[in-house]
Design an enzyme around this catalytic site. Sequence first.
Site, mmCIF file in Angstrom:
data_model
loop_
_atom_site.group_PDB
_atom_site.id
_atom_site.type_symbol
_atom_site.label_atom_id
_atom_site.label_comp_id
_atom_site.label_asym_id
_atom_site.label_seq_id
_atom_site.Cartn_x
_atom_site.Cartn_y
_atom_site.Cartn_z
ATOM 1 N N GLU A 1 44.027 46.245 80.166
ATOM 2 C CA GLU A 1 42.942 45.785 79.296
ATOM 3 C C GLU A 1 43.232 46.151 77.844
ATOM 4 O O GLU A 1 42.901 45.411 76.915
ATOM 5 C CB GLU A 1 41.611 46.443 79.699
ATOM 6 C CG GLU A 1 41.068 46.019 81.050
ATOM 7 C CD GLU A 1 39.916 46.913 81.530
ATOM 8 O OE1 GLU A 1 39.204 46.473 82.446
ATOM 9 O OE2 GLU A 1 39.731 48.038 81.032
ATOM 10 N N ASP B 1 35.879 37.865 86.766
ATOM 11 C CA ASP B 1 35.545 37.325 88.091
ATOM 12 C C ASP B 1 34.055 37.012 88.160
ATOM 13 O O ASP B 1 33.259 37.595 87.432
ATOM 14 C CB ASP B 1 35.917 38.336 89.185
ATOM 15 C CG ASP B 1 35.345 39.719 88.900
ATOM 16 O OD1 ASP B 1 36.011 40.516 88.224
ATOM 17 O OD2 ASP B 1 34.198 39.973 89.310
HETATM 18 N N1 SAH Z 1 43.218 47.545 89.334
HETATM 19 C C1 SAH Z 1 42.365 47.312 90.466
HETATM 20 C C2 SAH Z 1 40.969 46.992 90.117
HETATM 21 C C3 SAH Z 1 40.408 47.870 89.060
HETATM 22 S S1 SAH Z 1 38.708 48.123 89.236
HETATM 23 C C4 SAH Z 1 42.983 46.217 91.272
HETATM 24 O O1 SAH Z 1 44.145 45.979 91.078
HETATM 25 O O2 SAH Z 1 42.305 45.604 92.102
HETATM 26 C C5 SAH Z 1 38.053 46.997 88.144
HETATM 27 C C6 SAH Z 1 37.968 47.379 86.700
HETATM 28 O O3 SAH Z 1 37.515 46.230 86.021
HETATM 29 C C7 SAH Z 1 36.927 48.459 86.391
HETATM 30 O O4 SAH Z 1 37.310 49.203 85.268
HETATM 31 C C8 SAH Z 1 35.630 47.667 86.146
HETATM 32 O O5 SAH Z 1 34.863 48.174 85.059
HETATM 33 C C9 SAH Z 1 36.097 46.246 85.829
HETATM 34 N N2 SAH Z 1 35.572 45.165 86.684
HETATM 35 C C10 SAH Z 1 35.974 43.876 86.580
HETATM 36 N N3 SAH Z 1 35.314 43.094 87.458
HETATM 37 C C11 SAH Z 1 34.458 43.896 88.138
HETATM 38 C C12 SAH Z 1 33.505 43.657 89.183
HETATM 39 N N4 SAH Z 1 33.287 42.444 89.703
HETATM 40 N N5 SAH Z 1 32.826 44.718 89.677
HETATM 41 C C13 SAH Z 1 33.030 45.961 89.166
HETATM 42 N N6 SAH Z 1 33.908 46.229 88.189
HETATM 43 C C14 SAH Z 1 34.632 45.215 87.652
#
Ligand code: SAH
Length: 244
Positions: free
Chosen positions: A15, A202
């Site tokens: 990010e 998302d």
């Molecule tokens: N790197 C992990 C996911 C990280 S968690 C993977 O590869 O799957 C997600 C990060 O993005 C967190 O810092 C959160 O603040 C943000 N985020 C993005 N979409 C989200 C969602 N639908 N629910 C919760 N957090 C989300």
Amino acid sequence: MKISTIAVIMAMSEEAEPFIRAHGLQRADSVFDRQLPMDVFLGKVHGLDVSLVVCGKDPRFGVDSVGTQPATLSTYLAIERFKPDLLINAGTAGGFQAKGAEIGDVYVGSGCIRFHDRRIPLPGFEAYGVGSYPMPEFHQFAATLGLKRGIVSTGNSLDMAPEDLAMIQDNEGEVKEMEAAAIAWVADLYQVPLVALKSITDLVDSGRPTHEEFLENLSVASEALQAKLTAAIDYCACTDLSLA
Ligand code: SAH
């Protein structure tokens, strides 16, 4: 309110990367205790001193330290070390297509910031669990920067359990993520103003698995985030944010 020092808190290195690159921010070593995973980058953006604290890689698990505890600690460290006039939490988030969100939209958290996974049905504790840290409405700020406005709702899971969804609905949450309310708690304790900028990776009501959509859109959303973060700092350099 005159702003000359801004601390930006970001959870994930991917990010942060476009923002670091766009402004040539320099990594600063040994700012915090060496046991801590946080990464610090320093520089000037539109004449303002910017300190970026990225939560860093978890030393045990080797992944970005997402979620509320690292965000809390990063915010405390940033306030102690840099004494910022303003905190900006910039990150990605899930949106709701039922509420008009689209991938790559950038929201500014407005009204308040709440938790959706702290259910404590004891007298007085219920409100403590939800948090509801007050935020400005940011009408002018959002209009100038082309941001959507919405209530940010924070929990420690990427997926959405039915109990979390029910609470997000009660919270009138439009933006679902994992750090902002924790950061708002520290900002509130120290009375440092906070802006939460959240780029949508998302759509949690799209029917697609969130982690798939998240990974597919992380890069595009991070570029959109960097553009709006830069514009927000520019705004703060020129305009009194307390009138926003
Ligand atoms: N790197 C992990 C996911 C990280 S968690 C993977 O590869 O799957 C997600 C990060 O993005 C967190 O810092 C959160 O603040 C943000 N985020 C993005 N979409 C989200 C969602 N639908 N629910 C919760 N957090 C989300």
